[in-house]
Write a protein that holds these residues in place. Structure first.
Motif, PDB file in Angstrom:
ATOM      1  N   ASN A 200      29.216  -0.704   6.018  1.00 22.00           N
ATOM      2  CA  ASN A 200      28.987  -0.558   7.451  1.00 22.00           C
ATOM      3  C   ASN A 200      28.460  -1.830   8.084  1.00 22.00           C
ATOM      4  OD1 ASN A 200      28.782   0.521   9.952  1.00 22.00           O
ATOM      5  ND2 ASN A 200      28.010   2.464   9.187  1.00 22.00           N
ATOM      6  N   SER A 201      28.933  -2.079   9.268  1.00 21.48           N
ATOM      7  CA  SER A 201      28.640  -3.367   9.901  1.00 21.48           C
ATOM      8  C   SER A 201      27.443  -3.252  10.840  1.00 21.48           C
ATOM      9  CB  SER A 201      29.878  -3.829  10.661  1.00 21.48           C
ATOM     10  OG  SER A 201      30.305  -2.802  11.488  1.00 21.48           O
ATOM     11  N   HIS A 202      27.359  -4.192  11.740  1.00 22.13           N
ATOM     12  CA  HIS A 202      26.239  -4.382  12.651  1.00 22.13           C
ATOM     13  C   HIS A 202      25.815  -3.112  13.396  1.00 22.13           C
ATOM     14  CE1 HIS A 202      30.150  -5.203  14.433  1.00 22.13           C
ATOM     15  NE2 HIS A 202      29.699  -4.451  15.382  1.00 22.13           N
ATOM     16  N   LEU A 203      24.669  -3.176  14.003  1.00 24.80           N
ATOM     17  CA  LEU A 203      24.128  -2.198  14.938  1.00 24.80           C
ATOM     18  C   LEU A 203      23.650  -0.899  14.312  1.00 24.80           C
ATOM     19  CD1 LEU A 203      26.303  -2.295  18.173  1.00 24.80           C
ATOM     20  CD2 LEU A 203      24.001  -3.148  17.786  1.00 24.80           C
ATOM     21  N   ALA A 204      24.067  -0.615  13.092  1.00 23.69           N
ATOM     22  CA  ALA A 204      23.686   0.669  12.525  1.00 23.69           C
ATOM     23  C   ALA A 204      22.180   0.714  12.241  1.00 23.69           C
ATOM     24  CB  ALA A 204      24.465   0.934  11.254  1.00 23.69           C
ATOM     25  N   GLY A 205      21.577  -0.427  11.949  1.00 21.90           N
ATOM     26  CA  GLY A 205      20.156  -0.434  11.682  1.00 21.90           C
ATOM     27  C   GLY A 205      19.826  -0.127  10.238  1.00 21.90           C
ATOM     28  N   PHE A 206      20.815   0.222   9.476  1.00 22.14           N
ATOM     29  CA  PHE A 206      20.613   0.461   8.047  1.00 22.14           C
ATOM     30  C   PHE A 206      21.895   0.052   7.355  1.00 22.14           C
ATOM     31  CE2 PHE A 206      21.879   4.382  10.184  1.00 22.14           C
ATOM     32  CZ  PHE A 206      23.075   4.648   9.553  1.00 22.14           C
ATOM     33  N   SER A 207      21.823  -0.190   6.091  1.00 23.35           N
ATOM     34  CA  SER A 207      23.046  -0.561   5.392  1.00 23.35           C
ATOM     35  C   SER A 207      23.684   0.687   4.794  1.00 23.35           C
ATOM     36  CB  SER A 207      22.754  -1.586   4.307  1.00 23.35           C
ATOM     37  OG  SER A 207      21.646  -1.182   3.551  1.00 23.35           O
ATOM     38  N   SER A 208      24.983   0.681   4.754  1.00 25.99           N
ATOM     39  CA  SER A 208      25.652   1.861   4.214  1.00 25.99           C
ATOM     40  C   SER A 208      27.000   1.480   3.635  1.00 25.99           C
ATOM     41  CB  SER A 208      25.834   2.912   5.311  1.00 25.99           C
ATOM     42  OG  SER A 208      26.774   2.460   6.236  1.00 25.99           O
ATOM     43  N   PHE A 209      27.514   2.392   2.845  1.00 27.59           N
ATOM     44  CA  PHE A 209      28.799   2.187   2.199  1.00 27.59           C
ATOM     45  C   PHE A 209      29.566   3.505   2.298  1.00 27.59           C
ATOM     46  CE2 PHE A 209      31.383   2.544  -1.723  1.00 27.59           C
ATOM     47  CZ  PHE A 209      32.241   1.485  -1.501  1.00 27.59           C
ATOM     48  N   SER A 210      30.775   3.436   2.828  1.00 31.95           N
ATOM     49  CA  SER A 210      31.502   4.692   2.976  1.00 31.95           C
ATOM     50  C   SER A 210      32.853   4.637   2.280  1.00 31.95           C
ATOM     51  CB  SER A 210      31.680   5.010   4.459  1.00 31.95           C
ATOM     52  OG  SER A 210      32.412   3.984   5.078  1.00 31.95           O
ATOM     53  N   VAL A 211      33.290   5.793   1.842  1.00 31.70           N
ATOM     54  CA  VAL A 211      34.558   5.927   1.134  1.00 31.70           C
ATOM     55  C   VAL A 211      35.408   6.978   1.836  1.00 31.70           C
ATOM     56  CG1 VAL A 211      35.660   6.523  -1.051  1.00 31.70           C
ATOM     57  CG2 VAL A 211      33.438   5.399  -1.052  1.00 31.70           C
ATOM     58  N   GLY A 212      36.660   6.655   2.069  1.00 30.42           N
ATOM     59  CA  GLY A 212      37.571   7.642   2.624  1.00 30.42           C
ATOM     60  C   GLY A 212      38.691   7.926   1.654  1.00 30.42           C
ATOM     61  N   GLN A 213      39.005   9.185   1.483  1.00 25.31           N
ATOM     62  CA  GLN A 213      40.067   9.528   0.541  1.00 25.31           C
ATOM     63  C   GLN A 213      41.268  10.061   1.309  1.00 25.31           C
ATOM     64  OE1 GLN A 213      38.560  12.655  -1.982  1.00 25.31           O
ATOM     65  NE2 GLN A 213      36.688  12.790  -0.800  1.00 25.31           N
ATOM     66  N   PRO A 214      42.422  10.031   0.681  1.00 23.76           N
ATOM     67  CA  PRO A 214      43.603  10.566   1.365  1.00 23.76           C
ATOM     68  C   PRO A 214      43.414  12.050   1.668  1.00 23.76           C
ATOM     69  CG  PRO A 214      44.174   9.765  -0.839  1.00 23.76           C
ATOM     70  CD  PRO A 214      42.721   9.522  -0.655  1.00 23.76           C
ATOM     71  N   VAL A 215      43.688  12.451   2.891  1.00 29.34           N
ATOM     72  CA  VAL A 215      43.574  13.864   3.224  1.00 29.34           C
ATOM     73  C   VAL A 215      44.940  14.509   3.425  1.00 29.34           C
ATOM     74  CG1 VAL A 215      41.249  13.901   4.156  1.00 29.34           C
ATOM     75  CG2 VAL A 215      43.117  13.190   5.615  1.00 29.34           C
ATOM     76  N   VAL A 216      45.894  13.730   3.882  1.00 27.56           N
ATOM     77  CA  VAL A 216      47.257  14.267   3.905  1.00 27.56           C
ATOM     78  C   VAL A 216      48.105  13.368   3.024  1.00 27.56           C
ATOM     79  CG1 VAL A 216      47.306  15.474   6.105  1.00 27.56           C
ATOM     80  CG2 VAL A 216      47.630  13.037   6.068  1.00 27.56           C
ATOM     81  N   ARG A 217      48.632  13.939   2.014  1.00 29.09           N
ATOM     82  CA  ARG A 217      49.410  13.124   1.113  1.00 29.09           C
ATOM     83  C   ARG A 217      50.589  13.956   0.663  1.00 29.09           C
ATOM     84  NH1 ARG A 217      49.009   8.262  -0.620  1.00 29.09           N
ATOM     85  NH2 ARG A 217      50.493   7.866  -2.273  1.00 29.09           N
ATOM     86  N   SER A 218      51.774  13.451   0.905  1.00 27.14           N
ATOM     87  CA  SER A 218      52.934  14.207   0.454  1.00 27.14           C
ATOM     88  C   SER A 218      53.687  13.357  -0.556  1.00 27.14           C
ATOM     89  CB  SER A 218      53.819  14.541   1.653  1.00 27.14           C
ATOM     90  OG  SER A 218      54.377  13.356   2.155  1.00 27.14           O
ATOM     91  N   GLU A 219      54.714  13.909  -1.089  1.00 34.34           N
ATOM     92  CA  GLU A 219      55.522  13.234  -2.116  1.00 34.34           C
ATOM     93  C   GLU A 219      56.006  11.875  -1.623  1.00 34.34           C
ATOM     94  OE1 GLU A 219      56.528  14.289  -5.353  1.00 34.34           O
ATOM     95  OE2 GLU A 219      54.778  15.563  -4.991  1.00 34.34           O
ATOM     96  N   ASP A 220      56.402  11.834  -0.340  1.00 34.08           N
ATOM     97  CA  ASP A 220      56.975  10.585   0.137  1.00 34.08           C
ATOM     98  C   ASP A 220      55.986   9.712   0.888  1.00 34.08           C
ATOM     99  OD1 ASP A 220      58.442  13.135   1.476  1.00 34.08           O
ATOM    100  OD2 ASP A 220      57.491  11.877   2.981  1.00 34.08           O
ATOM    101  N   SER A 221      54.692  10.011   0.780  1.00 35.14           N
ATOM    102  CA  SER A 221      53.715   9.090   1.359  1.00 35.14           C
ATOM    103  C   SER A 221      53.789   7.764   0.610  1.00 35.14           C
ATOM    104  CB  SER A 221      52.306   9.644   1.205  1.00 35.14           C
ATOM    105  OG  SER A 221      52.098  10.703   2.088  1.00 35.14           O
ATOM    106  N   PRO A 222      53.786   6.661   1.329  1.00 29.69           N
ATOM    107  CA  PRO A 222      53.822   5.377   0.631  1.00 29.69           C
ATOM    108  C   PRO A 222      52.463   5.062  -0.005  1.00 29.69           C
ATOM    109  CG  PRO A 222      53.666   5.046   2.989  1.00 29.69           C
ATOM    110  CD  PRO A 222      53.775   6.517   2.774  1.00 29.69           C
ATOM    111  N   LEU A 223      52.480   4.079  -0.872  1.00 34.74           N
ATOM    112  CA  LEU A 223      51.225   3.626  -1.468  1.00 34.74           C
ATOM    113  C   LEU A 223      50.410   2.870  -0.419  1.00 34.74           C
ATOM    114  CD1 LEU A 223      52.377   2.131  -4.871  1.00 34.74           C
ATOM    115  CD2 LEU A 223      51.085   4.231  -4.519  1.00 34.74           C
ATOM    116  N   GLY A 224      49.102   2.857  -0.637  1.00 35.16           N
ATOM    117  CA  GLY A 224      48.281   2.009   0.205  1.00 35.16           C
ATOM    118  C   GLY A 224      48.505   0.559  -0.187  1.00 35.16           C
ATOM    119  N   LEU A 225      48.140  -0.338   0.710  1.00 38.88           N
ATOM    120  CA  LEU A 225      48.315  -1.771   0.491  1.00 38.88           C
ATOM    121  C   LEU A 225      47.680  -2.212  -0.838  1.00 38.88           C
ATOM    122  CD1 LEU A 225      48.742  -4.762   1.414  1.00 38.88           C
ATOM    123  CD2 LEU A 225      46.584  -4.534   2.633  1.00 38.88           C
ATOM    124  N   GLU A 226      46.459  -1.731  -1.096  1.00 33.65           N
ATOM    125  CA  GLU A 226      45.728  -2.167  -2.294  1.00 33.65           C
ATOM    126  C   GLU A 226      46.443  -1.716  -3.557  1.00 33.65           C
ATOM    127  OE1 GLU A 226      44.517  -0.337   0.153  1.00 33.65           O
ATOM    128  OE2 GLU A 226      42.947  -1.480   1.152  1.00 33.65           O
TER     129      GLU A 226
END
Lengths: 451, 232, 588, 91
Positions: C281-307
């Motif tokens: 998490n970046s500026h202004l939050a006043g605290f440091s944080s780390f967030s993770v997002g996982q795929p929520v809609v994923r179908s057979e033909d969803s492409p891969l993520g860039l990474e």
């Protein structure tokens, strides 16, 4: 009654049924074209939905509802005017009543039909029968209009019976139809008594029904909380407007058929003069109501009301508003109010202008209020589409077509009433006028001097 | 029986329109094509409108969300000729899409302009329909639609409570807009429960009804902003 | 925005005050207690005008300034000459009538804003990191920091805080193989870290020019991810020409944009709902944080993520590359990075507000308890809540807020002086100008360089990015298109905002088609009357007018950047839009 | 006058048919109104409004129906002994 001699010069009134000229076919053809355009437009609307109109959010009512109110207004031409004139025993009514009554019946169908045109789901229109609820002013309309329609058809039919009997005896066409509809009319004293009594009762019944119709039509608007609509004056205002436009429409039709069927001998200048003066009276009355309606809104100065008010007076609807004022007040006042200009043409122009003006009045009652909702969301605008124009032309053409076809089956001027006027009218009027006057043995001046 | 209501705190609201977007996703609100949109036919059950008026056509002012106000005395219901819009026992102004004949009387009667018409069949068959919420029916052409307080969520919450064999609690039911609001400006709950947050907020001195003078008794109430006058 | 809600109606505390200083009445300005409308590009002067008032009226935190600040008072330099201090400069050069003249803000308003700022403490001054014209404007940032220093805002509750590092692990800098070594031996193609771009980490602004001239060498391959240079790049026209010269172009895009049309290989990237994401998490939050997002809609033909795509490529390359990218999937990499958080000695998995409040108190008292022994369990909890955060940062004192060796606030930062010192006059001046700084003696001081005002009949242009177009893909989303600008009923199209008075004068009505013409180009769009722009100013949203794209974005609206001259930014290295004057007229 | 004359029985049947149509439509309208009252009672939807309106509407329709009967039956069964040439002709 049997021979042509009994008809005398009135046989002229049957000519339009007996003979069909080229003009008739041309007129029917043109009107059919108009109707076809309307049918085509409605076909488009049925396939694509109401989206083909210019309606939107928040202007969800437009031409169709305007036409609905306008046509229902015109319908007051007839029954109401003829009923009032009959009750008032105005002798000059005799050649007019039939025409007025026909307008009512024809136009009621078309007016009510415009509600169907306006429905998003006409296929579900029957839901009104199955699940209707009397809390909704639309149901009041439905009830009131059906009563008025039943009543005015009946009221048109009653004075037609003796004329149908004449046709049955004189015409070579549609014998079965005429025989059935004449109800075995012989002109016997008893029959005449029954008919006179029925007509008299209907004239009494039809007036409140007619007034109720246009009152509840106005309730569709005034029962809501919308600025510019929520007004107690709307009931009488609509009724006055309806009679106003009704007279104008009647004058126009009278002039058209006078010309087309050569009825100059029956529809004389005096009839137009009297109707014109009636129109002028209504014009003043209309102006008074309009003034009262807007002065209260203006004086109250409620912000929401004022948004609608200024939209009409100076805003985007101003052109319609001021055209309406000119059409409904300035033109009739000039052309009928000034005796020198009160010619047949003058009266015709005034009537056409009143019809346009009253249509505009219906329009600017509906659209400015809807386009200036109470909440400060974007104000809407409305531009009718070709579909709406098509259906409007279709409606007017259908009206004309119905009317024209009616004249091909029935006399457009009540033959027996004219004759009655000749036979008994004179004596009656003389008697009546005498009864108005002070009795001859007394001298009012000396009485006044004594008192 | 609960009486569902909503309190929108305009002091918290940023006017970001997340509620409106959530509403569109939740209730399968069709997006109309740009051409239709240009004809003012966009459907926004939760619309973002100016909170104050800045004179005609001046735009601007703080924006605020406007769902259906769910009046206790709804002007729209009175005029419906066919019982297509009605008040449920729990105070939700419901719309029966299958019954509506499309006369648009309710649209004309609603002083808050919360009712929307399907001028065309806006249901999409080009792939977008795969994203539809199966719990909410899509609307055909020619009918009126409006915010239902995510009524289907109430039904789902009831069913879930039944399956889990526990009593239904008011907090089980939250409409999508209230759930989404990032500033937590939208509070939802049972107005009849005097201890609920929503009814406490509704009694706040900041609480105002939209067009209160009309006597429609909206169950969606706004908390006005506090003004600090000392800043010149 | 949750923070905003709390700021306004936080229950047990008094209501926060928000003052927005901006030329256009934006969504934030709407919500502010006061909107100060200001001439574009004069924010620095305004901030220094506030500083002037704070000092003159003794509204500043004298204790903080004496204890933690350097450069406030005059000093004597090594050459024996007096070096004017911050106080002297501000009192001398930023008298309120002068500030008022420059900014177009009345003296009364400057006074009342200054007093409100001093009175409502703790309170912070926040400088827009990205101004409407897109420039870094170091000078403005500095001026904003002055205000925070003057009220002693650093390291105290409700004030400014230096964010703690998030103790992530796992990702090591890979060993360089021969290919890598050879590549790094070559000069950077974009010319960053030297010359005008001496302060920039990379300078994509120059890229099209460099590709076109093949200097210092020809570009043989270009991998593009996350943006469409043929649209987003300030020199997009040059880029369109340059791209033809590159023999191998790869586009990672989730939408058919302009670059994918030109690319030789398209490796479609997953949309944000289909892929793994992580964020510190970046500026202004006043605290440091780390967030993770996982795929929520994923179908057979969803492409891969860039990474994930890059990991696959690394596997195929083999050798040291494959070894450096040892993970099978991007989620494994995130797992490895997040694992140390469980044993960091501070911070917790995000929880409900009551629990968080309790933990904040505990943390500030110095307690910490390990929640999970098993990293798998920690991972599961992290995925469940989505974030890890550390409230402990706020406890650090004022001194720890400054990275400068003196641990004090520097009124005259000299961190990059050595970069500039090496430069000759012309270059130094142009960099100073671009940064919004000017030399006063040996010191640099924030400065708004005066621009020629609009001539008669001309307008100043403001570009802004509406909330609905905040990300690159937003224009592709019909629901976003439906609510581009609720304040002016903007939907599915661009518009130009014009003040009612100007509109009336020019006979422009709401929704009228208009033509805008500047030195750089012309544009057709529709007018929207909006009293949130001042007379003499026009505002246009940025983000529409894409030449390529999906069916909802392509060709929709107009791109106002054609009207704008591109200015160089010596820190970000990306060209920015300059402030432009232009004319508007109605088209029949 | 003309050779063909409509069959008097058919004529009478058609005339009575017309009256029947009138009956059917009025009864239809009245039963519709009654149905609406019933519905409003069922759904507690302001039955007073429905009943109030029906109190006016139903008598109006009944009056119209009565008048129609009076005219139709009165004219059709005209047993006065005056001369009525055309009906004589029909016989």
């Amino acid at each position: 009654m049997k021979s042509d001699e009994t008809l005398g010069s009135d046989a002229h009134l049957l000519r339009s049924i007996e003979e069909t000229g080229r003009g008739f076919y041309v007129a029917v053809g043109l009107l059919l074209l108009g109707v076809l355009w309307g049918v085509f437009a409605y076909g488009t609307q049925l396939t694509h939905g109401l989206g083909v109109t210019g309606l939107n959010q928040p202007v969800s009512w437009g031409f169709y509802v305007t036409n609905f109110v306008f046509f229902i207004g015109i319908s007051h031409a007839g029954t109401l005017i003829s009923a009032i004139l009959r009750m008032a025993q105005a002798e000059w009514r005799r050649p007019i009543t039939r025409m007025a009554e026909v307008i009512t019946v024809m136009v009621l169908f078309i007016g009510a039909g415009n509600i169907i045109l306006d429905l998003g789901r006409p296929d579900r229109a029957l839901n009104v029968l199955l699940y209707g609820r009397y809390q909704s002013p639309l149901l009041w309309d439905a009830t009131s209009i059906s009563a008025y329609l039943t009543g005015s058809v009946f009221y048109l039919y009653l004075p037609l019976i003796p004329d149908i009997a004449i046709l049955r005896d004189h015409s070579s066409k549609y014998r079965f139809l005429y025989t059935v509809l004449a109800l075995g009319w012989t002109g016997s004293k008893r029959q005449i008594r029954i008919l006179d009594r029925a007509i008299a009762i209907m004239a009494v019944v039809v007036i409140p029904v007619a007034i109720s119709v246009h009152t509840v039509v106005s309730f569709v608007f005034s029962m809501t909380l919308q600025p510019g609509w929520h007004s107690t004056i709307f009931g009488p205002y609509f009724v006055v407007g309806a009679i106003f436009s009704g007279i104008a429409a009647l004058i126009i039709f009278m002039l058209i058929f006078r010309r087309a069927y050569g009825l100059e001998n029956y529809l004389k200048y005096i009839h137009f003069k009297y109707l014109g003066l009636l129109l002028l009276t209504m014009s003043f009355l209309w102006f008074y109501f309009t003034f009262a309606e807007y002065i209260t809104a203006f004086y109250g100065n409620e912000p929401e009301e004022m948004k609608v008010f200024w939209a009409k007076f100076t805003g985007d609807q101003a052109i319609f508003f001021w055209t309406m004022v000119i059409c409904n007040f300035v033109i009739p006042m000039t052309l009928i109010g000034i005796a020198r200009l009160r010619t047949i043409t003058g009266i015709l122009v005034a009537s056409i202008s009143v019809c346009i003006g009253m249509w505009l009045e219906r329009f600017i009652i509906i659209v400015p209020t809807l386009s200036h909702p109470r909440l400060p969301v974007e104000t809407g605008s409305y531009l009718p589409s070709m579909v709406e124009w098509g259906l409007m032309v279709g409606c007017f053409s259908l009206f004309g077509l119905f009317y024209l076809l009616f004249t091909k089956f029935f006399p457009i001027i009540s033959i027996w009433e004219i004759r009655e006027g000749r036979e008994v009218g004179f004596e009656e009027v003389v008697e009546r006028v005498k009864s108005y006057l002070p009795n001859e043995e007394k001298t009012p001046i000396s009485e006044g001097a004594r008192g | 029986m609960a009486r569902w209501g909503m309190v929108i705190d305009l002091d918290r609201c940023t006017g970001c329109a997340a509620c409106g977007t959530a509403c569109k996703a939740e209730n399968n609100i069709p997006f109309v094509d740009p051409e239709e949109s240009a004809r003012d036919r966009t459907i926004n059950w939760m619309d973002i409108i100016p909170a104050e008026e800045h004179g005609e056509h001046n735009g601007g002012g703080p924006m605020m969300p406007r769902p259906c106000l769910q009046c206790d005395n709804p002007p729209c219901i009175k005029v419906c000729p066919v019982y297509a819009t009605y008040l449920t026992p729990e105070g939700i102004v419901a719309q029966n899409f299958g019954r509506c004949i499309g006369c648009r009387f309710c649209m004309a009667a609603c002083p808050y302009t919360v009712k929307y018409f399907n001028w065309h069949d806006y249901r999409r068959k080009d792939g977008f329909h795969l994203y539809e919420n199966p719990d909410v029916s899509t609307r055909p052409a020619g009918v009126v639609e409006k915010c239902t307080f995510c009524h289907h969520r109430l039904q789902l919450a009831r069913e879930r409570a039944r399956v889990e064999k526990r009593p239904f609690r008011a907090q089980d039911y939250v409409p999508a807009c209230a759930e989404t609001c990032p500033a937590e400006a939208i509070e939802f709950g049972d107005l009849d429960d005097h201890n609920s947050r929503v009814s406490r907020l509704k009694r706040s001195p900041r609480a105002r009804s939209l067009l209160q003078e009309l006597g429609t008794k909206p169950k969606v109430v706004y908390l006005v902003r506090e003004h600090q006058n000392e800043i010149g | 925005m949750r923070a905003y809600g709390h700021f306004r109606q936080g229950g047990d505390r008094s209501r926060g005050v928000l003052i927005q200083i901006e030329p256009r009445r934006s969504a934030t300005a709407e919500r502010a207690d006061k909107w100060v409308s200001i001439r574009p590009g004069t924010e620095t002067v305004f901030a220094l005008g506030i500083a002037h008032t704070l000092i003159l009226e003794h509204l500043y935190d004298e204790d903080f300034v004496t204890r933690y600040c350097v450069g406030f008072n005059d000093s004597v330099g090594p050459d024996g000459q007096t070096v004017p201090g911050f106080r002297t400069i501000v009192l001398r050069d930023f008298r309120l009538p002068i500030v008022s003249e420059a900014t177009g803000v009345s003296v009364e308003t400057i006074l009342s804003v200054s007093r409100a700022f001093a009175k409502n403490q703790p309170g912070v001054a926040i400088g827009t990191p990205e101004l409407p014209n897109g420039s870094t404007r170091l000078g403005l940032r500095l001026a904003v920091r002055y205000l925070n220093a003057l009220v002693g805002n650093f390291g105290r509750p409700g004030g400014m805080h230096l964010q703690g590092e998030v103790p992530l692990g796992g990702w090591k800098i890979p060993e360089k193989d021969i290919l890598g070594q050879n590549s790094l031996a070559q000069p950077r193609i974009d010319g960053a870290k030297k010359g005008f771009y001496a302060l920039a980490d990379d300078a994509s602004e120059t890229l099209p020019q460099k590709i076109l001239t093949s200097k210092p060498y020809a570009v043989k391959a270009l991998l593009v991810a996350g943006l469409d240079p043929l649209f987003d790049h300030p020199r997009n026209k040059d880029f369109a020409e340059a791209i033809e010269r590159v023999p191998f172009v790869v586009s990672f895009s989730s939408m058919p944009d302009a670059i994918t049309r030109k690319a030789h290989v398209v490796l479609p990237d997953a949309m944000f709902l289909e892929r793994w994401t992580e964020d510190v998490n970046s500026h202004l939050a006043g605290f440091s944080s780390f967030s993770v997002g996982q795929p929520v809609v994923r179908s057979e033909d969803s492409p891969l993520g860039l990474e994930d795509t890059l990991l696959k490529v690394a596997k195929k390359i083999g050798g040291p590359v494959a070894e450096s990218f040892k993970w099978n999937a991007f989620s494994d990499a995130i797992f490895e990075a997040a694992a140390p958080l469980a044993k960091a000695g501070h911070g917790y998995i995000a929880a409900d507000p009551i629990k968080e409040q309790f933990r904040t108190i505990l943390t500030r008292q110095g307690y910490w308890q390990e929640e999970f022994k098993d990293p798998k369990q920690f991972w599961k909890a992290l995925l469940n809540s989505g974030a890890w955060w550390d409230a402990g940062d706020e406890t650090q004192g004022a001194g720890s807020q400054f990275l400068h060796p003196t641990h004090k606030f520097q009124f005259f930062p000299n961190g990059f002086d050595w970069h500039l010192a090496a430069m000759r006059g012309q270059m130094r001046q142009s960099i100073e100008r671009a940064l919004g700084l000017r030399s006063i003696g040996r010191n640099l001081f924030p400065h708004d360089y005066p621009r020629p005002g609009p001539k008669k009949g001309e307008f100043e242009l403001i570009l802004y990015r509406p909330l609905a177009l905040i990300s690159n893909a937003s224009a592709e989303l019909p629901w976003m298109q439906e609510q581009l600008g609720p304040h002016v009923n903007g939907r599915w199209d661009s518009w130009v905002e014009i003040h009612p008075k100007d509109a009336k004068r020019l006979g422009i009505r709401n929704g009228d088609p208009v033509e805008l013409r500047s030195e750089s180009g012309s544009l057709r769009t529709q007018a929207r009357i909006f009293n949130g722009v001042l007379p003499g100013i026009l505002a246009i949203p940025v983000g529409l007018g894409r030449p390529e794209g999906g069916r909802w974005a392509k060709g929709r609206g107009a791109d106002p950047r054609v009207l704008v001259r591109t200015e160089k930014d010596p820190i970000r290295g990306m060209g920015v839009s300059g402030i432009t004057t232009l004319r508007i007229r109605r088209i029949a | 006058m003309k050779a063909q004359r409509p069959n008097p029985r058919t004529v009478r049947a058609a005339q009575l048919g017309l009256l029947a149509v009138f009956w059917v439509s009025v009864i239809g309208i009245i039963s519709w109104i009654v149905r609406l009252i019933q519905l409003s009672l069922e759904l507690h939807d302001i039955p007073s409004a429905s009943i109030g309106i029906s109190l006016v509407a139903i008598p109006v329709f009944l009056l119209l129906l009565g008048l129609a009967n009076y005219v139709f039956l009165g004219l059709l069964w005209d047993d006065s002994h005056e001369a009525h040439p055309s009906t004589d002709d029909e016989r």
